[in-house]
Scaffold this motif. Structure first.
Motif, short mmCIF file in Angstrom:
data_model
loop_
_atom_site.label_atom_id
_atom_site.label_comp_id
_atom_site.label_asym_id
_atom_site.label_seq_id
_atom_site.Cartn_x
_atom_site.Cartn_y
_atom_site.Cartn_z
N ILE A 8 41.31 44.91 39.70
CA ILE A 8 41.12 43.47 39.46
C ILE A 8 41.69 42.62 40.59
CG2 ILE A 8 40.98 43.64 36.97
CD1 ILE A 8 43.90 42.83 36.83
N GLY A 9 41.96 43.19 41.74
CA GLY A 9 42.44 42.40 42.86
C GLY A 9 43.90 42.67 43.17
N HIS A 10 44.51 41.70 43.85
CA HIS A 10 45.89 41.85 44.28
C HIS A 10 46.78 40.82 43.60
CE1 HIS A 10 44.97 44.72 47.49
NE2 HIS A 10 43.82 44.07 47.57
N ARG A 11 48.03 41.21 43.34
CA ARG A 11 49.00 40.31 42.72
C ARG A 11 49.45 39.27 43.74
NH1 ARG A 11 53.17 43.52 39.37
NH2 ARG A 11 53.79 44.29 41.40
N LEU A 12 49.64 38.06 43.27
CA LEU A 12 49.95 36.94 44.17
C LEU A 12 51.30 37.11 44.85
CD1 LEU A 12 48.43 34.45 44.96
CD2 LEU A 12 49.64 33.18 43.22
N GLY A 13 52.31 37.59 44.14
CA GLY A 13 53.66 37.61 44.69
C GLY A 13 53.87 38.63 45.78
N ASP A 14 53.49 39.88 45.54
CA ASP A 14 53.78 40.94 46.50
C ASP A 14 52.53 41.66 47.01
OD1 ASP A 14 53.11 42.18 44.17
OD2 ASP A 14 54.84 43.51 44.10
N ASN A 15 51.35 41.16 46.66
CA ASN A 15 50.08 41.71 47.11
C ASN A 15 49.86 43.14 46.63
OD1 ASN A 15 47.68 41.07 48.39
ND2 ASN A 15 48.29 42.07 50.30
N ALA A 16 50.47 43.49 45.50
CA ALA A 16 50.25 44.82 44.93
C ALA A 16 48.85 44.88 44.32
CB ALA A 16 51.29 45.11 43.85
N GLU A 17 48.20 46.03 44.46
CA GLU A 17 46.85 46.18 43.92
C GLU A 17 46.94 46.32 42.40
OE1 GLU A 17 42.73 48.36 45.18
OE2 GLU A 17 44.63 49.15 45.88
N MET A 18 46.28 45.43 41.68
CA MET A 18 46.35 45.41 40.22
C MET A 18 45.11 46.06 39.62
SD MET A 18 49.21 44.02 39.57
CE MET A 18 49.12 43.57 37.86
N ALA A 19 45.28 46.56 38.39
CA ALA A 19 44.18 47.22 37.70
C ALA A 19 44.32 46.98 36.21
CB ALA A 19 44.19 48.72 37.98
N MET A 20 43.18 47.07 35.54
CA MET A 20 43.15 47.01 34.08
C MET A 20 42.81 48.42 33.60
SD MET A 20 40.57 44.94 31.57
CE MET A 20 39.17 45.93 32.07
N ILE A 21 43.61 48.95 32.69
CA ILE A 21 43.31 50.25 32.09
C ILE A 21 43.05 50.00 30.61
CG2 ILE A 21 45.78 50.78 31.85
CD1 ILE A 21 44.99 53.76 32.14
N GLU A 22 41.97 50.59 30.11
CA GLU A 22 41.58 50.36 28.72
C GLU A 22 41.05 51.64 28.11
OE1 GLU A 22 38.49 47.46 28.64
OE2 GLU A 22 37.11 48.72 29.79
N LEU A 23 41.05 51.67 26.79
CA LEU A 23 40.44 52.78 26.07
C LEU A 23 38.94 52.54 26.04
CD1 LEU A 23 42.99 53.19 23.15
CD2 LEU A 23 42.79 54.57 25.20
N VAL A 24 38.17 53.54 26.41
CA VAL A 24 36.73 53.38 26.61
C VAL A 24 36.01 52.98 25.33
CG1 VAL A 24 34.64 54.65 27.21
CG2 VAL A 24 36.69 54.97 28.55
N ASP A 25 36.34 53.58 24.21
CA ASP A 25 35.60 53.35 22.97
C ASP A 25 35.95 52.04 22.29
OD1 ASP A 25 34.12 55.74 23.02
OD2 ASP A 25 35.89 56.85 22.41
N PHE A 26 36.86 51.26 22.84
CA PHE A 26 37.28 50.03 22.19
C PHE A 26 36.83 48.79 22.95
CE2 PHE A 26 39.94 53.13 20.23
CZ PHE A 26 40.03 52.69 18.92
N ASN A 27 35.98 48.91 23.94
CA ASN A 27 35.47 47.76 24.68
C ASN A 27 34.08 47.44 24.14
OD1 ASN A 27 34.58 45.84 26.45
ND2 ASN A 27 35.39 46.87 28.26
N GLU A 28 33.98 46.41 23.28
CA GLU A 28 32.72 46.07 22.63
C GLU A 28 31.69 45.58 23.63
OE1 GLU A 28 35.71 44.91 21.44
OE2 GLU A 28 35.85 46.30 19.76
N ASN A 29 32.11 44.88 24.68
CA ASN A 29 31.16 44.37 25.67
C ASN A 29 30.44 45.50 26.39
OD1 ASN A 29 31.99 41.78 25.06
ND2 ASN A 29 33.56 41.77 26.64
N MET A 30 31.18 46.51 26.82
CA MET A 30 30.56 47.63 27.52
C MET A 30 29.72 48.47 26.56
SD MET A 30 31.54 48.25 30.82
CE MET A 30 32.78 47.83 31.99
#
Length: 153
Positions: free
Chosen positions: A100-122
């Motif tokens: 999901i991009g980089h964090r503003l403070g330290d430019n760390a690479e950010m990510a979203m981790i989710e359980l596959v079967d619980f994302n209604e949109n996908m």
């Protein structure tokens, strides 16, 4: 040489790393989706997916083993209840990591981790794509009906 370096140590000692991964796994189980750094998300996937696999067979031994990693009754109850029911027929790959991009403070690479079967949109998009039929150069349904009418005349 990189002997015996199979996993990311996350710049922490073993106890701190185990506590971190346990807390991240509890949050993932309870909330179904969390935002963290990419390195932690990748380490969490390696930690959490075997626990989810254990939850598919609900017996006392598996519950005790998962509890020894998580140390949270509510998370174990959630894992062996709704989550185990949803992933019962899935052979693996219970989590999805999206950058999901980089964090503003330290430019760390950010990510979203989710359980596959619980994302209604996908899941909704997958159902729509599954009903889509393939087109051919011959014409398809309308051409078949036209040839059937021509043959009847």
């Amino acid at each position: 040489m990189r002997h015996n370096k199979k996993f990311n140590h996350l710049s922490r000692k073993k106890g701190h790393r185990d506590a971190l991964l346990s807390n991240l796994a509890i949050s993932l189980i309870m909330h179904k989706r969390i935002f963290t750094t990419l390195a932690k998300a990748k380490a969490l996937r390696v930690f959490a997916e075997p626990l989810i696999t254990r939850s598919k067979k609900d017996d006392m031994q598996n519950r005790r083993l998962v509890f020894s990693y998580l140390q949270n009754k509510e998370a174990v109850k959630e894992l062996f209840g709704p989550i185990a029911n949803k992933v019962a027929d899935r052979p693996g790959g219970y989590t999805r990591i999206l950058k999901i991009g980089h964090r503003l403070g330290d430019n760390a690479e950010m990510a979203m981790i989710e359980l596959v079967d619980f994302n209604e949109n996908m899941l909704g998009d997958a159902a729509k794509k599954a009903t889509k039929t393939r087109r051919s150069r011959r014409g398809g349904k309308k051409a078949a009906e036209a040839t059937a009418e021509a043959a009847a005349e």
